[in-house]
Write an enzyme that holds these catalytic residues in place. Structure first.
Site, PDB file in Angstrom:
ATOM      1  N   ARG A  72     -22.160  31.610  72.667  1.00 57.41           N
ATOM      2  CA  ARG A  72     -22.224  30.155  72.542  1.00 57.41           C
ATOM      3  C   ARG A  72     -20.810  29.572  72.679  1.00 57.41           C
ATOM      4  O   ARG A  72     -19.834  30.190  72.264  1.00 57.41           O
ATOM      5  CB  ARG A  72     -22.813  29.758  71.191  1.00 57.41           C
ATOM      6  CG  ARG A  72     -24.316  29.963  71.094  1.00 57.41           C
ATOM      7  CD  ARG A  72     -24.848  29.482  69.764  1.00 57.41           C
ATOM      8  NE  ARG A  72     -24.461  30.349  68.673  1.00 57.41           N
ATOM      9  CZ  ARG A  72     -23.456  30.159  67.849  1.00 57.41           C
ATOM     10  NH1 ARG A  72     -22.707  29.080  67.957  1.00 57.41           N
ATOM     11  NH2 ARG A  72     -23.186  31.017  66.893  1.00 57.41           N
ATOM     12  N   TYR A 200     -26.031  31.687  79.130  1.00 55.42           N
ATOM     13  CA  TYR A 200     -26.132  32.452  77.882  1.00 55.42           C
ATOM     14  C   TYR A 200     -27.202  31.864  76.944  1.00 55.42           C
ATOM     15  O   TYR A 200     -27.233  30.648  76.706  1.00 55.42           O
ATOM     16  CB  TYR A 200     -24.778  32.507  77.149  1.00 55.42           C
ATOM     17  CG  TYR A 200     -24.965  33.108  75.768  1.00 55.42           C
ATOM     18  CD1 TYR A 200     -25.210  34.478  75.628  1.00 55.42           C
ATOM     19  CD2 TYR A 200     -25.005  32.324  74.631  1.00 55.42           C
ATOM     20  CE1 TYR A 200     -25.463  35.032  74.384  1.00 55.42           C
ATOM     21  CE2 TYR A 200     -25.250  32.867  73.380  1.00 55.42           C
ATOM     22  CZ  TYR A 200     -25.483  34.229  73.269  1.00 55.42           C
ATOM     23  OH  TYR A 200     -25.754  34.773  72.037  1.00 55.42           O
ATOM     24  N   GLY A 202     -27.982  31.256  73.723  1.00 57.55           N
ATOM     25  CA  GLY A 202     -27.787  30.186  72.738  1.00 57.55           C
ATOM     26  C   GLY A 202     -27.444  28.844  73.365  1.00 57.55           C
ATOM     27  O   GLY A 202     -27.642  27.789  72.761  1.00 57.55           O
ATOM     28  N   LYS A 209     -31.266  26.953  69.505  1.00 57.83           N
ATOM     29  CA  LYS A 209     -30.192  26.281  68.762  1.00 57.83           C
ATOM     30  C   LYS A 209     -30.215  24.769  69.001  1.00 57.83           C
ATOM     31  O   LYS A 209     -29.973  23.982  68.096  1.00 57.83           O
ATOM     32  CB  LYS A 209     -28.838  26.864  69.166  1.00 57.83           C
ATOM     33  CG  LYS A 209     -28.727  28.357  68.935  1.00 57.83           C
ATOM     34  CD  LYS A 209     -28.960  28.706  67.485  1.00 57.83           C
ATOM     35  CE  LYS A 209     -28.826  30.197  67.243  1.00 57.83           C
ATOM     36  NZ  LYS A 209     -29.110  30.554  65.846  1.00 57.83           N
ATOM     37  N   HIS A 229     -30.681  27.349  59.580  1.00 60.16           N
ATOM     38  CA  HIS A 229     -30.343  28.614  60.239  1.00 60.16           C
ATOM     39  C   HIS A 229     -30.698  29.745  59.274  1.00 60.16           C
ATOM     40  O   HIS A 229     -29.825  30.418  58.729  1.00 60.16           O
ATOM     41  CB  HIS A 229     -28.845  28.603  60.567  1.00 60.16           C
ATOM     42  CG  HIS A 229     -28.415  29.671  61.515  1.00 60.16           C
ATOM     43  ND1 HIS A 229     -27.128  30.159  61.554  1.00 60.16           N
ATOM     44  CD2 HIS A 229     -29.088  30.339  62.487  1.00 60.16           C
ATOM     45  CE1 HIS A 229     -27.033  31.074  62.502  1.00 60.16           C
ATOM     46  NE2 HIS A 229     -28.194  31.211  63.073  1.00 60.16           N
ATOM     47  N   SER A 251     -24.240  33.572  62.367  1.00 60.02           N
ATOM     48  CA  SER A 251     -24.668  34.392  63.495  1.00 60.02           C
ATOM     49  C   SER A 251     -24.083  35.798  63.391  1.00 60.02           C
ATOM     50  O   SER A 251     -22.931  35.965  62.986  1.00 60.02           O
ATOM     51  CB  SER A 251     -24.185  33.752  64.797  1.00 60.02           C
ATOM     52  OG  SER A 251     -24.574  32.397  64.826  1.00 60.02           O
ATOM     53  N   CYS A 253     -24.660  38.299  61.430  1.00 63.73           N
ATOM     54  CA  CYS A 253     -24.389  38.825  60.083  1.00 63.73           C
ATOM     55  C   CYS A 253     -25.607  39.538  59.509  1.00 63.73           C
ATOM     56  O   CYS A 253     -25.703  39.739  58.292  1.00 63.73           O
ATOM     57  CB  CYS A 253     -23.959  37.705  59.144  1.00 63.73           C
ATOM     58  SG  CYS A 253     -22.300  37.094  59.488  1.00 63.73           S
ATOM     59  N   GLY A 254     -26.557  39.903  60.359  1.00 63.41           N
ATOM     60  CA  GLY A 254     -27.650  40.763  59.896  1.00 63.41           C
ATOM     61  C   GLY A 254     -28.922  40.053  59.468  1.00 63.41           C
ATOM     62  O   GLY A 254     -29.721  40.625  58.727  1.00 63.41           O
ATOM     63  N   LYS A 255     -29.166  38.825  59.962  1.00 65.28           N
ATOM     64  CA  LYS A 255     -30.421  38.147  59.585  1.00 65.28           C
ATOM     65  C   LYS A 255     -31.635  38.931  60.082  1.00 65.28           C
ATOM     66  O   LYS A 255     -32.620  39.075  59.369  1.00 65.28           O
ATOM     67  CB  LYS A 255     -30.472  36.724  60.159  1.00 65.28           C
ATOM     68  CG  LYS A 255     -29.693  35.721  59.326  1.00 65.28           C
ATOM     69  CD  LYS A 255     -30.110  34.277  59.573  1.00 65.28           C
ATOM     70  CE  LYS A 255     -29.904  33.820  60.990  1.00 65.28           C
ATOM     71  NZ  LYS A 255     -28.485  33.905  61.418  1.00 65.28           N
ATOM     72  N   ASN A 257     -31.897  42.139  60.708  1.00 58.51           N
ATOM     73  CA  ASN A 257     -32.077  43.353  59.905  1.00 58.51           C
ATOM     74  C   ASN A 257     -32.702  43.020  58.551  1.00 58.51           C
ATOM     75  O   ASN A 257     -33.602  43.711  58.080  1.00 58.51           O
ATOM     76  CB  ASN A 257     -30.731  44.049  59.659  1.00 58.51           C
ATOM     77  CG  ASN A 257     -30.125  44.586  60.944  1.00 58.51           C
ATOM     78  OD1 ASN A 257     -30.823  44.762  61.938  1.00 58.51           O
ATOM     79  ND2 ASN A 257     -28.830  44.850  60.924  1.00 58.51           N
ATOM     80  N   ASP A 278     -34.374  33.802  62.332  1.00 60.04           N
ATOM     81  CA  ASP A 278     -33.211  32.973  62.695  1.00 60.04           C
ATOM     82  C   ASP A 278     -33.320  31.521  62.252  1.00 60.04           C
ATOM     83  O   ASP A 278     -32.312  30.919  61.909  1.00 60.04           O
ATOM     84  CB  ASP A 278     -33.009  33.028  64.218  1.00 60.04           C
ATOM     85  CG  ASP A 278     -31.646  32.495  64.655  1.00 60.04           C
ATOM     86  OD1 ASP A 278     -30.646  32.793  63.973  1.00 60.04           O
ATOM     87  OD2 ASP A 278     -31.585  31.778  65.663  1.00 60.04           O
ATOM     88  N   ASN A 368     -21.750  41.063  71.717  1.00 60.18           N
ATOM     89  CA  ASN A 368     -22.809  40.066  71.538  1.00 60.18           C
ATOM     90  C   ASN A 368     -23.956  40.308  72.527  1.00 60.18           C
ATOM     91  O   ASN A 368     -24.663  39.396  72.925  1.00 60.18           O
ATOM     92  CB  ASN A 368     -22.246  38.652  71.711  1.00 60.18           C
ATOM     93  CG  ASN A 368     -23.235  37.578  71.256  1.00 60.18           C
ATOM     94  OD1 ASN A 368     -23.951  37.754  70.267  1.00 60.18           O
ATOM     95  ND2 ASN A 368     -23.285  36.456  71.973  1.00 60.18           N
ATOM     96  N   SER A 369     -24.145  41.578  72.935  1.00 61.18           N
ATOM     97  CA  SER A 369     -25.283  41.879  73.812  1.00 61.18           C
ATOM     98  C   SER A 369     -26.570  41.710  73.005  1.00 61.18           C
ATOM     99  O   SER A 369     -26.577  41.868  71.785  1.00 61.18           O
ATOM    100  CB  SER A 369     -25.164  43.279  74.392  1.00 61.18           C
ATOM    101  OG  SER A 369     -24.988  44.239  73.373  1.00 61.18           O
ATOM    102  N   ARG A 370     -27.654  41.409  73.693  1.00 57.98           N
ATOM    103  CA  ARG A 370     -28.859  40.956  72.997  1.00 57.98           C
ATOM    104  C   ARG A 370     -30.128  41.612  73.509  1.00 57.98           C
ATOM    105  O   ARG A 370     -30.193  42.084  74.638  1.00 57.98           O
ATOM    106  CB  ARG A 370     -29.009  39.435  73.206  1.00 57.98           C
ATOM    107  CG  ARG A 370     -27.843  38.610  72.674  1.00 57.98           C
ATOM    108  CD  ARG A 370     -27.999  38.344  71.215  1.00 57.98           C
ATOM    109  NE  ARG A 370     -26.896  37.593  70.626  1.00 57.98           N
ATOM    110  CZ  ARG A 370     -27.035  36.795  69.569  1.00 57.98           C
ATOM    111  NH1 ARG A 370     -28.213  36.623  69.009  1.00 57.98           N
ATOM    112  NH2 ARG A 370     -25.987  36.184  69.058  1.00 57.98           N
ATOM    113  N   ARG A 401     -20.120  36.702  55.390  1.00 50.71           N
ATOM    114  CA  ARG A 401     -19.475  37.993  55.655  1.00 50.71           C
ATOM    115  C   ARG A 401     -18.075  37.887  55.079  1.00 50.71           C
ATOM    116  O   ARG A 401     -17.191  37.250  55.653  1.00 50.71           O
ATOM    117  CB  ARG A 401     -19.449  38.215  57.170  1.00 50.71           C
ATOM    118  CG  ARG A 401     -18.741  39.468  57.631  1.00 50.71           C
ATOM    119  CD  ARG A 401     -18.626  39.465  59.151  1.00 50.71           C
ATOM    120  NE  ARG A 401     -19.898  39.748  59.785  1.00 50.71           N
ATOM    121  CZ  ARG A 401     -20.340  40.972  60.080  1.00 50.71           C
ATOM    122  NH1 ARG A 401     -19.595  42.028  59.806  1.00 50.71           N
ATOM    123  NH2 ARG A 401     -21.505  41.139  60.658  1.00 50.71           N
TER     124      ARG A 401
HETATM  125  C1  OXD Z   1     -26.830  32.773  67.013  1.00 46.79           C
HETATM  126  C2  OXD Z   1     -28.106  33.321  67.509  1.00 46.79           C
HETATM  127  O1  OXD Z   1     -25.825  32.738  67.747  1.00 46.79           O
HETATM  128  O2  OXD Z   1     -29.084  33.357  66.734  1.00 46.79           O
HETATM  129  O3  OXD Z   1     -26.814  32.352  65.847  1.00 46.79           O
HETATM  130  O4  OXD Z   1     -28.183  33.701  68.690  1.00 46.79           O
HETATM  131 MN    MN Z   2     -28.678  32.389  64.858  1.00 47.49          MN
END
Ligand code: OXD
Ligand code: MN
Length: 585
Positions: A72, A200, A202, A209, A229, A251, A253-255, A257, A278, A368-370, A401
């Site tokens: 982003r 990208y 986001g 977003k 968020h 972003s 930080c493990g949401k 998971n 998310d 930041n690969s997805r 974090r």
């Molecule tokens: C972010 C996402 O960047 O969820 O927060 O992709």
């Molecule tokens: Mn997010």
């Protein structure tokens, strides 16, 4: 191709945009499986996607983005309201008319020789009073195929919309993906988004977003609800009781998971159900509780670090029907990333398509690969995810974090204190946004990049909402990322976070006591379940919970930076809470 809608508001707006962008073709998408099959094939033919090994990754695809376009771009993201005050000091602002003019210059004729796809989509379960319709016009097939996973695309949107004019107008043009001509612009007063120059996720999956958070938060203030968020999960006890929790983390930080957590073996009979990973839209219900829906239909998750130990449910979710972006590609047509279950391949292509071996200095997958995967694949998907009313929220968690200062878990004394806790949240920056990584910045409610209006007014909205919620959720703060002097994480995290969750829901259900500290209520050591944990005892727990007054003095000063920026808009309750905290410390 037929438009599948007779809505004149939609038809005339699309016509207008076609005149502007001048595409060679217009394709109205219906979200069907047949259409997807056709479009995936076309994307492969055009070199946008690569089909992965069909035995190992059924119906899954691989995409590499432009290397200059991997996250982003907050510095290019604008909130265009008629006054600067409405956007507030934490957003980039531009007066709508001049931004529309600038964007018109960029988008005029931008789709010449290209196809415009019309993507109707619904955010939220069909029939939900909170669900919102959007229509995204894009010249990117990658966007269409991702939107199909991330939203309820097609007829569900037309049905919800009927002949109403109440839909988000989204325009996305790839242009030449020149960072100099990249702009992500929101016009909350027109319920409109224009995004140019990026591919990208986001920046371009406009339902996520842009609509669900930035425009959503703006509409939420006007209509009396919250766009957050936050992940949403349900904790089911061995006796079948379910408690729902919403949790905000910045972003990467493990949401994802946390939302898919598998409890450790000591938690026999306990089960976590994922509602969302998310975004949460929350509203005061008629019963006096706060209710939440997940507006999305898929997961756009960070790949690196995802494996069978950190997130087995995600691994099951992405085993098929998934689009992988900027991960590494192995010679057998499978994918890999740092922190994958498989060992590093002896050779592969990195996220930029360059040969990579374990001796290479750079990472094979972009940090930041997805993965983009449908929620329907998730073994822990909550049944309630399609319920138009959503789920009742008993606890809200704010997490950051932080290598120091913040304890593992702490409960706010009350709603106002909880809002203060959320508002002063700090977190180290991650690769999800372009810019420096690892610097602590204030990220109120993890919404700094996503609040579509004045952040001070947003705090006021949170405080005001309390009057509409008779049975407010309790509010907590967590930090999975505290480190010891040796630089190692003090807390194992992942599945073990169940132990924190257990204390949170016990507090929410009124079945456990707590210890009062200057920061809030914390677990008494004897109440915090450490059963079955290896190499972790009560003294480690006390270490994690330690409140260092010197660090907290610095923390309060660093919180002030944000408060100074927002000063003229800050609710006085926030100043009082700061004074109370200082006095307690
Ligand atoms: C972010 C996402 O960047 O969820 O927060 O992709
Ligand atoms: Mn997010």
């Amino acid at each position: 191709m037929s438009s599948h809608t007779t809505n004149l508001n939609v038809l005339s707006w699309v016509q207008e945009q076609v005149r502007l962008c001048q595409p060679d073709r217009v394709v109205w998408c219906d979200g069907s499986d047949q259409e997807a099959e056709r479009l995936y094939q076309q994307a492969v033919n055009e070199g946008i996607l690569l089909r992965l090994n069909p035995e190992k990754h059924p119906r899954s695809y691989y995409h590499r983005s432009n290397p200059n376009d991997v996250a982003r771009v907050e510095q290019m993201t604008y909130i265009c309201t008629s006054t600067e005050e409405e956007a507030g000091p934490t957003n980039n602002w531009c007066e709508p008319r001049s931004m529309y003019r600038r964007l018109e210059g960029l988008t005029r004729g931008a789709m010449k020789g290209r196809t415009m796809y019309v993507v109707p989509y619904l955010m939220g379960p069909p029939g939900s009073p909170l669900a919102k319709v959007g229509v995204e016009l894009t010249d990117s097939l990658y966007v269409v195929l991702n939107m199909r996973i991330m939203t309820r695309m097609g007829d569900a949107a037309w049905q919800q919309l009927g002949d109403s004019d109440d839909f988000n107008r989204g325009l996305h043009c790839l242009l030449d993906q020149n960072p100099e001509r990249r702009l992500i612009c929101h016009f909350p007063q027109d319920n409109a988004i224009i995004s140019v120059g990026s591919g990208y996720g986001g920046n371009v999956l406009l339902g996520k977003k842009c609509l669900a958070l930035r425009i959503g938060s703006y509409l939420g203030r006007r209509e009396g609800w919250l766009a957050e968020h936050m992940l949403i999960l349900g904790v089911e006890s061995p006796t079948g009781e379910k408690t729902f929790v919403a949790a905000a983390f910045p972003s990467a930080c493990g949401k994802t998971n946390f939302a898919m957590l598998v409890p450790p073996t000591a938690y026999k009979g306990w089960k976590i159900w994922t509602v969302g990973d998310d975004i949460a839209w929350m509203y005061p219900g008629a019963d006096g509780r706060l209710w939440a829906i997940n507006p999305e239909a898929g997961y756009f998750g960070v790949a690196p670090g995802t494996n069978g130990a950190t997130n087995p449910n995600a691994m099951a979710t992405i085993a098929r029907d998934t689009i992988f972006t900027n991960v590494a590609l192995k010679p057998d047509g499978t994918v890999w990333w740092e922190g994958h279950d498989d060992p590093p391949p002896s050779e592969c292509l990195d996220w930029q398509g360059r040969p990579w071996t374990p001796a290479s200095k750079e990472k094979a997958a972009h940090p930041n690969s997805r993965f983009t995967a449908p929620m329907a694949n998730n073994p822990s998907l909550a049944r309630e995810v399609n319920d138009p009313a959503g789920v009742p929220i008993s606890a809200i968690i704010f997490g950051g974090r932080r290598a120091s200062t913040l304890p593992l878990v702490c409960e706010a004394f009350n709603w106002v204190h909880g809002v203060y806790m959320g508002a002063t949240m700090g977190s180290e920056t991650t690769a999800a946004a372009s810019g420096a990584v690892g610097q602590v910045r204030r990220d109120p409610m993890a919404m700094l990049p996503f609040c579509g209006y004045n952040m001070g007014w947003y705090f006021r909205h949170w405080l005001n909402l309390r009057k509409k919620i008779k049975l407010p959720p309790r509010i907590f703060q967590v930090n999975w990322f505290r480190k010891g002097n040796d630089g190692r994480f003090l807390w194992p995290g992942f599945g073990e976070n169940m132990r924190v969750l257990k204390w949170v829901i016990d507090r929410a259900n009124g079945s456990v006591g707590a210890w009062e500290t200057p920061l809030g209520w914390v677990p008494r050591t004897q109440d915090f379940d450490l059963d079955g944990m290896e190499n972790f005892d009560s003294s480690d727990f006390e270490n994690l919970q330690n409140i260092n007054l010197e660090e907290w003095r610095r923390e309060v000063l660093s919180q002030d930076e944000l408060f100074m920026r927002l000063y003229s808009f800050l609710p006085k309750e926030m100043i009082f809470q700061r004074e109370l905290l200082v006095a307690r410390l």
